[in-house]
Enzyme design. Structure first.
Site, PDB file in Angstrom:
ATOM      1  N   GLU A 178       0.825  -1.215   0.000  1.00 26.18           N
ATOM      2  CA  GLU A 178       0.000   0.000   0.000  1.00 26.18           C
ATOM      3  C   GLU A 178       0.855   1.258   0.000  1.00 26.18           C
ATOM      4  OE1 GLU A 178      -3.717   0.125   0.502  1.00 26.18           O
ATOM      5  OE2 GLU A 178      -3.647  -1.928  -0.230  1.00 26.18           O
ATOM      6  N   HIS A 250      -4.254   1.698   7.725  1.00 28.42           N
ATOM      7  CA  HIS A 250      -2.846   1.923   7.368  1.00 28.42           C
ATOM      8  C   HIS A 250      -2.142   2.483   8.604  1.00 28.42           C
ATOM      9  CE1 HIS A 250      -4.078   2.653   2.942  1.00 28.42           C
ATOM     10  NE2 HIS A 250      -3.485   1.481   3.013  1.00 28.42           N
ATOM     11  N   ASN A 363     -13.987  10.114   2.843  1.00 29.41           N
ATOM     12  CA  ASN A 363     -13.611   8.820   2.261  1.00 29.41           C
ATOM     13  C   ASN A 363     -12.388   8.250   2.986  1.00 29.41           C
ATOM     14  OD1 ASN A 363     -15.148   7.536   0.330  1.00 29.41           O
ATOM     15  ND2 ASN A 363     -14.493   8.881  -1.335  1.00 29.41           N
ATOM     16  N   CYS A 369      -2.612  11.363   3.839  1.00 28.07           N
ATOM     17  CA  CYS A 369      -2.979  10.431   2.747  1.00 28.07           C
ATOM     18  C   CYS A 369      -2.794  11.094   1.392  1.00 28.07           C
ATOM     19  CB  CYS A 369      -4.449  10.049   2.832  1.00 28.07           C
ATOM     20  SG  CYS A 369      -4.914   9.159   4.295  1.00 28.07           S
TER      21      CYS A 369
END
Ligand code: SUG
Length: 445
Positions: A178, A250, A363, A369
């Site tokens: 990721e 994460h 979201n 991010c």
């Protein structure tokens, strides 16, 4: 504490795409699930991102942009058996499998912390900057990102003598990757990086029970090898499974590091004490700022995105600042914790700045991010594509571009509108000229 030689961290923010919507696609991401079906505002989303990037640039930090991806992604739908004109493909997919169709429409490439992992030239044995596009294999809507991401990165970092681009890791369960959301580069006075890789699962350890663990140990180890890092300068640690099950999908939802500082929650890692001890052994100057669950619970951390802040060095004196989402301001316990951190002289964090990123936050995407950190020397920065770097004039151009091409309201049902595909392509086509990226999209090739 400053970076070695002329190394400076550039932050590459993902531009929010014209199909930004709330289809609830990310299982394990609490915000994505709970906002399913809401009406989004893609234009506002893009502009909130530009404002945040402009603010970061105003602190003296090098800022760049990565482009959105083509959505709906017609090539994926064709590969899955839908045929005819682009409008036929969309109509058939919506009718036959609306969820699959929604998965080809997400603007999730905006969260560039997941685009790739990056190693600076001073840490790589061959003296080059290394990029590995993340395979993002645990969520179908994100697994279609790597080819476009790789082309965009090459269009910005195209000089073969300085930049190495590795293919995304194999799309095998063992190698779920990721990107930089689970990688932190720390460093002390000598500037040598300490690469801190956090994973959610490995073959031999028990993972979370409810939500998926997206990053694997095998993937992180492969990245460390590909990037030619010194194994003695790498620490691998497992995330706490219960925290993943509480929505920490994460590591960047529960920790953030910069230079010799790590801001983390006491429930970030499976072996919290052992992990911090390993980091301190490798980097004795490390300052760990730990937030206790009695002050901010894991659930509050997930909701407020306190740890999804950007922790940045400002000026030459070693001071740091936190760029947090306004949601962290709105929770009194989180705000009080941030105030305490700023007031505490035992760490170099001296300010907190709140940014409004509500569209992305809904979201599950906060300030951290939205950015990919790329440490570059002056010469490397000069060798990159200059049109992708922030300037006030580019900011104005991008705002006007979003005004011309983006809708201000989008419901998941609107994704089926074939005009949205045309609007998106027109926007992206123009953007590739603004950022001088060449033809990076399938529809341009
Ligand atoms: O992968 N949300 C993203 C948010 C990623 C946040 N990134 C970091 N923490 N680094 C994700 O879960 C929801 C998109 C949608 O439903 O269209 C989504 O993909």
């Amino acid at each position: 504490m400053t970076l070695p030689l002329s190394l400076a961290e550039a932050n590459f923010d993902g531009i929010v795409g014209p199909t930004h919507n709330y289809a609830g696609l990310s299982y394990g991401n609490v915000a994505s699930l709970s906002n399913e079906g809401s009406v989004s505002n893609p234009r506002e989303a893009a502009k909130q991102g530009f404002t945040k990037a402009a603010f970061v640039a105003s602190l003296g930090i090098v800022q760049g942009f990565l482009p959105p991806h083509e959505r709906p992604h017609v090539p994926t739908l064709r590969a899955l058996g839908f045929s005819g004109s682009d409008a036929d493909v969309i109509a058939a997919a919506v009718k036959e499998d609306p969820i699959l169709f929604a998965r080809t429409c997400s603007a999730s490439a905006m969260w560039t912390a997941n685009a790739a992992t990056v190693a600076p030239s001073c840490d790589a044995l061959d003296g080059k900057v290394h990029f590995t596009a993340a395979n993002l294999r645990s969520m179908m809507h994100r697994s279609i990102e790597p080819p476009t991401t790789a082309r965009a990165l090459k269009a910005i970092f195209g000089n073969d003598e300085r930049f190495v681009h590795h293919s995304a890791l194999p799309q095998a369960d063992l190698f779920g990757d990721e990107g930089a959301a689970n990688h932190t580069r720390l460093f002390g006075p000598d500037g040598r990086g300490l690469h801190f890789f956090v994973y959610g699962r490995s073959e031999r350890e028990e993972g979370p029970k409810r939500f998926p663990a997206r990053q694997t140990l095998a993937a992180s180890q492969a990245i460390a090898r590909l990037h030619r890092l010194d194994p003695a300068r790498c620490v691998f640690a497992r995330q706490r499974a219960e925290s993943i099950d509480a929505g920490v999908f994460h590591n960047d939802v529960i920790s953030v590091g910069n230079g010799h500082v790590l801001l983390t929650h006491e429930f970030a890692f499976a072996d919290q004490a052992g992990t911090l001890a390993a980091l301190k052994t490798a980097l004795p100057q490390l300052v760990v700022v730990t937030v206790r669950a009695s002050d901010v619970s894991v659930e509050q951390a997930v909701k407020s995105y306190l740890f999804n802040s950007q922790l940045v060095s400002v000026g030459a004196g070693g001071a740091m600042a936190i760029i947090a989402p306004t949601e962290s301001h709105d929770d009194p316990a989180v705000k009080a914790t941030l105030d305490r951190i700023v007031a505490d002289p035992s760490n170099p964090i001296q300010a907190v700045h709140f940014q409004t990123l509500r569209e992305s936050m809904r979201n599950g995407g906060g300030p951290a991010c939205l950015r990919l950190r790329v440490p570059l020397t002056d010469a490397e920065r000069a060798a990159a594509n200059q049109a992708a770097f922030f300037t006030p004039s580019l900011h104005a151009t991008l705002n006007a571009w979003a005004d011309r091409h983006y809708r201000t309201e989008l419901r998941p049902a609107d994704l089926a509108d074939p005009k949205l595909l045309d609007e998106s392509r027109a926007a992206l086509d123009e953007l590739t000229r603004i950022l001088k990226l060449g033809s990076i999209y399938e529809f341009q090739r």
